[in-house]
Structures are given as structure tokens and as C-alpha cells.
Design an enzyme around this catalytic site. Structure first.
Site, short mmCIF file in Angstrom:
data_model
loop_
_atom_site.label_atom_id
_atom_site.label_comp_id
_atom_site.label_asym_id
_atom_site.label_seq_id
_atom_site.Cartn_x
_atom_site.Cartn_y
_atom_site.Cartn_z
N SER A 181 -11.77 13.69 17.76
CA SER A 181 -10.55 13.59 18.58
C SER A 181 -10.93 13.74 20.04
CB SER A 181 -9.60 14.71 18.19
OG SER A 181 -8.62 14.89 19.19
N GLY A 200 -9.40 12.29 2.87
CA GLY A 200 -8.04 12.41 3.38
C GLY A 200 -7.34 11.07 3.42
N ALA A 201 -7.45 10.32 2.32
CA ALA A 201 -6.96 8.94 2.32
C ALA A 201 -5.57 8.79 1.73
CB ALA A 201 -7.94 8.05 1.54
N ASN A 202 -4.90 9.93 1.45
CA ASN A 202 -3.58 9.79 0.83
C ASN A 202 -2.47 9.57 1.85
OD1 ASN A 202 -4.41 12.83 0.95
ND2 ASN A 202 -2.18 12.80 1.19
N GLY A 236 -1.54 8.89 6.49
CA GLY A 236 -2.00 8.73 7.87
C GLY A 236 -3.07 7.67 8.06
N TYR A 260 -9.22 24.10 16.72
CA TYR A 260 -9.20 22.67 16.39
C TYR A 260 -10.17 21.93 17.31
CZ TYR A 260 -7.46 17.87 15.76
OH TYR A 260 -7.37 16.52 15.52
#
Ligand code: NDP
Length: 326
Positions: free
Chosen positions: A182, A53-55, A57, A207
């Protein structure tokens, strides 16, 4: 004259109060919101890091920092177009050419297997794995393999990915595996009879469950890797202004934009600030040799008590193995 003096006094008082309020808010933001940073100057020349998920944030800023330290960085993204844009951003920001994108959709076991086998073929080593990607509060929907989307992506996807890469990570030891959880995990619980909410789906609870699973997975993984030189970390990054709220804040953002922007300024970190605890765990001397712990604000923190029940961590591991056919 009396009136003028009174008015002047009012203006002065108002200016002093505003100044104090602004300073107070800035101090609150600095100490309570932004918190500690990763101060390690460690270089990573010759090392290989993978960030899921490095694209965008936190993941994008994590990748940038790792590239600046000299690592070869693999941006594992589901959307190749967005991934390519992120590669340019990281290359430009770091001055490194050793940055690549590789397609990975964590909501597809086939994609995870393809990604992993290509990485094992192409890369000589994996020193750092950052399990960062995540989705939050999605409406009820399933992954390609029929898992509830949040549990399937955030936990099961990373569970399979880590296990498939594990032998190479061990060969590269000392190496580190950081899983971004989280603080919301404290509101999570597990239900082994209905882990994926087939009966009464609640987006928030799902979540929180997936994030609890992240902490438990990291703890169990740490135990299983004792003595190998591979250490594991689960992380709360803080509250950060990213795209994570896309399913939750979308309407709210449009209607109350100024309120949204000021709330974010006051209460949220920037993605760079949000990457600090991940980076601290991934590179710092301070985190060296410590394994299986939950971290927040670049320090070890207390997780949900449920995450400390070894029997359940083991049970979750075995359950996850069955789900992903390991
Ligand atoms: P963003 O939404 O900005 O980034 C999430 C990343 O995950 C995106 O690159 C997204 O890709 C990727 N992703 C989502 N689903 C998949 C998938 N199926 N396969 C591969 N990649 C996927 O969020 P953040 O940067 O804020 O979140 C990073 C992590 O931090 C998450 O795990 C989140 O739970 C955690 N976190 C964030 C907090 C915050 O306040 N922001 C607070 C606590 C934890 P795409 O762009 O294609 O959707």
C-alpha cells in the site's frame, strides 16, 4: 421581463457550471483516480495461479481476470463459505471450471503449513503467487501464534507461505510473485526491538509497518531469486472501495451513508480497477524480467527510502525466518 432574462441567464449559467463541474470531476476521476489498466492480452492456459484473500475485494477480481485468461486459479481463503461463493462468481464470470477454493488462514502458521503441503502434493506447478490478503487498522489482537494481527497476517503469514511454496515456484519458472502492499507503507517504519507493538499499540502505524515489510520482503526475495527466472513485485493498488475499512469506517458508514457513497464514487476505484496493477505485474510483457521493484498505477514507483536499505531488508528477512521457525 428584465427579471425573467436575468433568471434565465442564471439558470443557463447554473446548468453550464454544473456540466463543467461534472465533466471536471469525471476527468479527475478518470486520470487521477482510476489511472492505467493492465492492457496485456496474454493467455495463461496450462498455468496455475494462487490468490490469497480471493473471496472479496481486489483478490476476487484478480482471480476472475486470471481465470478468464485460462489459468487454473486457486482461491486461498480463510472462510470456506465465502470462498465457495467467490468460486461460483469467478466460474460464472470466466466460463472456466478450473477454479477451486482452498482453506488458508494467514493468521495461523499451522494453517499455512497445511495449505502449502497440500498444494505441493496436489499441484504440478505454481506460475503465479499473489500475496493479496490483508487486514487494516484492527484493534490490538494476536494471531494464533501470538503475533500482532496486522504484522502477523499481512507480512509474516505471506512470508512463510511464499517460502514454503518457493521450490515449486522455481521449478515452474518463468514465474512471478506479487505482494500487495500500500502507499501507506511510506508512513511505516521498523523497530526490531518491538516489531509487534507490545508496548504502545497504534493500529494505523502497525498497518503501515506491515505494508513497509511487504515492500522490503519483495525486494529481498527478488535479490535472493536472481537468476532463477522467478520475479517479484510489490504493489500499491490505489484507493479502492472494498471491505478493507471494516474496522475503521464501520460506524462512519452507517451515520454518513450518502456522504460515504459519494466520497467513494469520487475518490475510490472499483475492485476491478484496483486489481489492475497486480495483474500488470502478474502477467504483462512489460513487467517481464523486472524484479524486486515497487509498482503503482501499472508503473514502477519510488518506495519509502527505508525500503531501499538492503541491510534492513536482509535483517527483516532473518527476523521473519526466526519468527515463523523456517
Ligand atoms: P478486503 O478486506 O476486501 O479483502 C481482504 C481479503 O483478505 C479478504 O478476502 C479477507 O478474508 C482476507 N484475509 C484477511 N485476513 C486473512 C487471513 N488471516 N487469512 C486469509 N485471508 C485473510 O480488502 P482489499 O481487497 O481492499 O485488500 C486487498 C489488499 O490490498 C490488502 O493487502 C490491502 O492491504 C491492500 N490495499 C487495499 C487498498 C484499498 O484501498 N482497498 C489500498 C492499499 C492497499 P475475509 O473476507 O474472510 O475477511
Amino acid at each position: 421581463m428584465e427579471f425573467f432574462n436575468f433568471g434565465c441567464c442564471n439558470v443557463t449559467t447554473l446548468m453550464i457550471c454544473s456540466g463543467v463541474a461534472v465533466l471536471g470531476l469525471a476527468a479527475f476521476r478518470y486520470f487521477a483516480i482510476i489511472g492505467r489498466s493492465c492492457n496485456s492480452k496474454r493467455r495463461l492456459d496450462g498455468k496455475v495461479a494462487i490468490v490469497t484473500g480471493a473471496n472479496t475485494g481486489i483478490g476476487k477480481e484478480t482471480a476472475l481476470d486470471l481465470a478468464r485468461r485460462g489459468a487454473r486459479v486457486i482461491l486461498a481463503c480463510r472462510d470456506e463459505k465465502k470462498g465457495k461463493a467467490a468460486v461460483s462468481y469467478v466460474k460464472e464470470g470466466s466460463g472456466s471450471e478450473n477454479v477451486v477454493i482452498k482453506k488458508l488462514d494467514l493468521a495461523s502458521l499451522a494453517s499455512i503449513r497445511t495449505f502449502s503441503s497440500e498444494i505441493l502434493d496436489e499441484e504440478d506447478r505454481i506460475d503465479i503467487l499473489i500475496n493479496n490478503a490483508g487486514v487494516m487498522f484492527t484493534p490490538y489482537c494476536l494471531t494464533e501464534d501470538g503475533f500482532e494481527m496486522q504484522f502477523g497476517t499481512n507480512h509474516l503469514g505471506h512470508f512463510l507461505l511464499t517460502n514454503l511454496l518457493l521450490d515449486k515456484i522455481k521449478e515452474s519458472a518463468p514465474s512471478r510473485i506479487v505482494t500487495v502492499s500500500s502507499l501507506g507503507h511510506v508512513m511505516g517504519s521498523l523497530d526490531f526491538d518491538d516489531m509487534m507493538w507490545s508496548k504502545h499499540y497504534q493500529a494505523q502505524k502497525s498497518y503501515f509497518r506491515s505494508k513497509l515489510a511487504n515492500v522490503m520482503f519483495s525486494r529481498e526475495l527478488g535479490k535472493r531469486l536472481e537468476g532463477t527466472g522467478v520475479t517479484t513485485y510489490s504493489v500499491h493498488p490505489g484507493g479502492i472501495n472494498t471491505e478493507l475499512g471494516r474496522y475503521f469506517f464501520a460506524g462512519w458508514k452507517i451515520i454518513f451513508k450518502p456522504l460515504y457513497i459519494s466520497t467513494m464514487w469520487l475518490l475510490a476505484k472499483t475492485p476491478t480497477q484496483g486489481a489492475q496493477t497486480t495483474l500488470h505485474c502478474a502477467v504483462s510483457e512489460e513487467a517481464e524480467g523486472i524484479t524486486g521493484k515497487y509498482w503503482s498505477n501499472c508503473s514502477i514507483a519510488k518506495p519509502n527510502k527505508l525500503a531501499l536499505i538492503d541491510e534492513d531488508c536482509k535483517k527483516l528477512w532473518e527476523y521473519s525466518e526466526q519468527q515463523v521457525n523456517l
